[in-house]
Design a protein around this motif. Structure first.
Motif, PDB file in Angstrom:
ATOM      1  N   UNK A   6      18.004  57.317  34.982  1.00  0.00           N
ATOM      2  CA  UNK A   6      17.895  56.312  33.925  1.00  0.00           C
ATOM      3  C   UNK A   6      16.642  55.469  34.121  1.00  0.00           C
ATOM      4  N   UNK A   7      16.364  55.087  35.366  1.00  0.00           N
ATOM      5  CA  UNK A   7      15.178  54.293  35.666  1.00  0.00           C
ATOM      6  C   UNK A   7      13.906  55.049  35.311  1.00  0.00           C
ATOM      7  N   UNK A   8      13.871  56.317  35.714  1.00  0.00           N
ATOM      8  CA  UNK A   8      12.680  57.135  35.450  1.00  0.00           C
ATOM      9  C   UNK A   8      12.498  57.350  33.953  1.00  0.00           C
ATOM     10  N   UNK A   9      13.596  57.675  33.252  1.00  0.00           N
ATOM     11  CA  UNK A   9      13.536  57.906  31.809  1.00  0.00           C
ATOM     12  C   UNK A   9      13.095  56.649  31.069  1.00  0.00           C
ATOM     13  N   UNK A  13       9.925  56.327  28.634  1.00  0.00           N
ATOM     14  CA  UNK A  13      10.043  55.849  27.257  1.00  0.00           C
ATOM     15  C   UNK A  13       9.103  54.671  27.008  1.00  0.00           C
ATOM     16  N   UNK A  14       9.015  53.785  27.974  1.00  0.00           N
ATOM     17  CA  UNK A  14       8.089  52.660  27.832  1.00  0.00           C
ATOM     18  C   UNK A  14       6.650  53.140  27.722  1.00  0.00           C
ATOM     19  N   UNK A  19       1.478  50.649  23.277  1.00  0.00           N
ATOM     20  CA  UNK A  19       0.350  50.670  22.334  1.00  0.00           C
ATOM     21  C   UNK A  19      -0.847  51.410  22.931  1.00  0.00           C
ATOM     22  N   UNK A  20      -1.083  51.211  24.226  1.00  0.00           N
ATOM     23  CA  UNK A  20      -2.244  51.848  24.863  1.00  0.00           C
ATOM     24  C   UNK A  20      -2.142  53.361  24.787  1.00  0.00           C
ATOM     25  N   UNK A  76       5.649  61.890  32.774  1.00  0.00           N
ATOM     26  CA  UNK A  76       4.936  60.760  33.361  1.00  0.00           C
ATOM     27  C   UNK A  76       3.579  61.198  33.894  1.00  0.00           C
ATOM     28  N   UNK A  77       3.541  62.359  34.550  1.00  0.00           N
ATOM     29  CA  UNK A  77       2.256  62.892  35.040  1.00  0.00           C
ATOM     30  C   UNK A  77       1.309  63.172  33.886  1.00  0.00           C
TER      31      UNK A  77
END
Length: 468
Positions: A6-9, A13-14, A19-20, A76-77
């Motif tokens: 959940x933390x990684x997901x 998602x963030x 915006x960047x 993420x990578x």
């Protein structure tokens, strides 16, 4: 495997929503693909909390979470690669000031936008296909969508071992306290009335973890009769490593309020100890003693330490707290007090004290008090479990939150008579998602490890020292 999915997901998602990253993806022409990826992630993320809780009973669910975690890391990578390539391109162009020569060099290099877009397009497609399979497999499990619920609350569960205690915070231990004090005073009188070769005797308090051994000894240690009776009182936390060199130094520090120098020899430290204790009737608390093989207490270690302590006056006492009855035997205890669980009435009083801010506030919530009885009963008289559950619910007044704690499947797991993990696991589940990896990092350090002010570990963007 799926403990921190959940933390990684959430971090992924963030990243996808920032915006960047949207600006970077627009520049590289992959906005549509990443938006599709984000939509699939959103639908899966809603059931992760439920999946993490249910994986204890379902191996396939744990494996499913493992696959999802791998995809999260790959996304993420990929997002990091996009950001790095964008920054690298800006630097190359800036360095060449936009000259034709520099632009031609970039075109024929590995930084060619066309080549990069082609490679990243295939990479995104491969990740999307894997994620689509995971989304389809999700339907095989009876998962409930959750947006955080009561598990989004963080719970302070800090426990330290020291001699200070607020007596009014302790419930249900008055009889145990009286028994220990009677043992201390009566044994002293008996020892003085007969010729006793050893000046120091041991009283052991045994019981399972979280039952309140340390708290009980604090009450005894600070009782006015005990304070008046002994010339000197000392408190040392032993933990699982019974190291005489360390213990002697800490006993000296507690007795004299002065730390021993790092360069002082052990012989000099021993002489300091004997000088401080000689002909004085003292009380020494050795809190949390273990017998873990050679690193724990052994008969030889205890004989060596007791020989140093025996310079005290007749009637000196050592109080030992331990989970193991064999420790009491090794240390040749003249009295062993086995601490039992609290009765239900005391558990309820303790729970109410922790769950409600103001005295009498519980009377406004009779529907919650009915649930509270069920929660307290499942804690089986263990004060640590009761306190943890009360603290967990202190900011919640909605009935469904309390019912979820009482009816949670964790209580049904097979457990021994001394197992308080269900209550503590519920407290862990209630930690904010970003704190769970930090909690796991803490488990890498030895028990009673002292964190220095400069210590810092970064876990998924969160600095560990910020929560210590």
């Amino acid at each position: 495997m799926g403990q921190f999915v959940y933390t990684i997901a959430e971090n992924v998602m963030n990243g996808l929503a920032s915006y960047a990253y949207q600006e970077i993806c627009l520049a590289w022409g992959v906005t549509d693909e990443l938006n599709k990826l984000k939509d699939t992630f959103s639908s899966i993320k809603l059931v992760i909390l439920d999946a993490e809780e249910k994986q204890r009973k379902e191996l396939r669910l744990s494996q499913w979470l493992g696959k999802l975690k791998d995809v999260c890391y790959d996304v993420d990578d990929m997002l990091n690669d996009f950001a790095f390539k964008e920054l690298q391109m800006q630097m190359l162009i800036l360095r060449g000031r936009g000259s034709i020569k520099e632009q031609v060099r970039i075109f024929f290099s590995g930084w060619n936008p066309v080549v990069f877009n082609f490679k990243m397009g295939h990479r995104i497609k491969e990740i999307r296909e894997r994620l689509d399979v995971i989304a389809i497999e999700k339907s095989q499990f009876p998962l409930v969508e959750r947006a955080g619920d009561w598990q989004s609350q963080s719970v302070p569960t800090e426990r330290e071992t020291h001699s200070f205690v607020q007596a009014y915070d302790v419930i249900g231990r008055e009889d145990d306290k009286k028994q220990i004090i009677i043992h201390i005073l009566n044994l002293t009188l008996k020892e003085k009335s007969r010729d006793v070769q050893e000046n120091v005797s041991v009283i052991s308090i045994t019981g399972l973890g979280g039952i309140g051994k340390t708290t009980l000894v604090k009450l005894v240690y600070n009782d006015h009769r005990v304070v008046k009776h002994f010339d000197m009182r000392m408190w040392v936390c032993v933990s699982d490593h019974f190291d005489n060199k360390r213990l002697v130094r800490e006993i000296v520090a507690s007795a004299t309020n002065q730390n021993c120098g790092d360069q002082e020899s052990f012989d000099r430290v021993q002489k300091k100890l004997q000088s401080a204790l000689k002909d004085k009737q003292f009380l020494l608390v050795l809190d949390d003693v273990w017998d873990k093989g050679q690193i724990g207490v052994t008969t030889a270690k205890w004989i060596d330490l007791k020989a140093l302590l025996n310079v005290g006056a007749n009637g000196s006492k050592v109080i030992v707290t331990t989970r193991s009855e064999s420790v009491a035997s090794i240390m040749d205890s003249v009295c062993v007090h086995q601490l039992r669980g609290l009765p239900h009435e005391s558990c309820m009083s303790l729970f109410i004290k922790r769950a409600f801010d103001r005295k009498g506030e519980e009377q406004r919530y009779p529907h919650l008090m009915e649930i509270a009885h069920g929660i307290a009963k499942k804690c089986e008289g263990v004060p640590l479990a009761v306190t943890t559950m009360g603290s967990l619910l202190c900011l919640k007044r909605e009935k469904h939150f309390w019912s979820e704690v009482r009816d949670n499947d964790i209580w049904r797991l097979p457990q021994g008579n001394d197992d308080i993990l269900p209550a503590l696991k519920l407290s862990y589940d209630a930690l904010s998602s970003y704190l769970k990896p930090c909690f796991a990092i803490c488990s890498l350090f030895p028990k009673d490890y002292v964190f220095r002010s400069r210590f810092s570990v970064v876990v998924d963007g969160t600095r560990l020292h910020s929560i210590l």
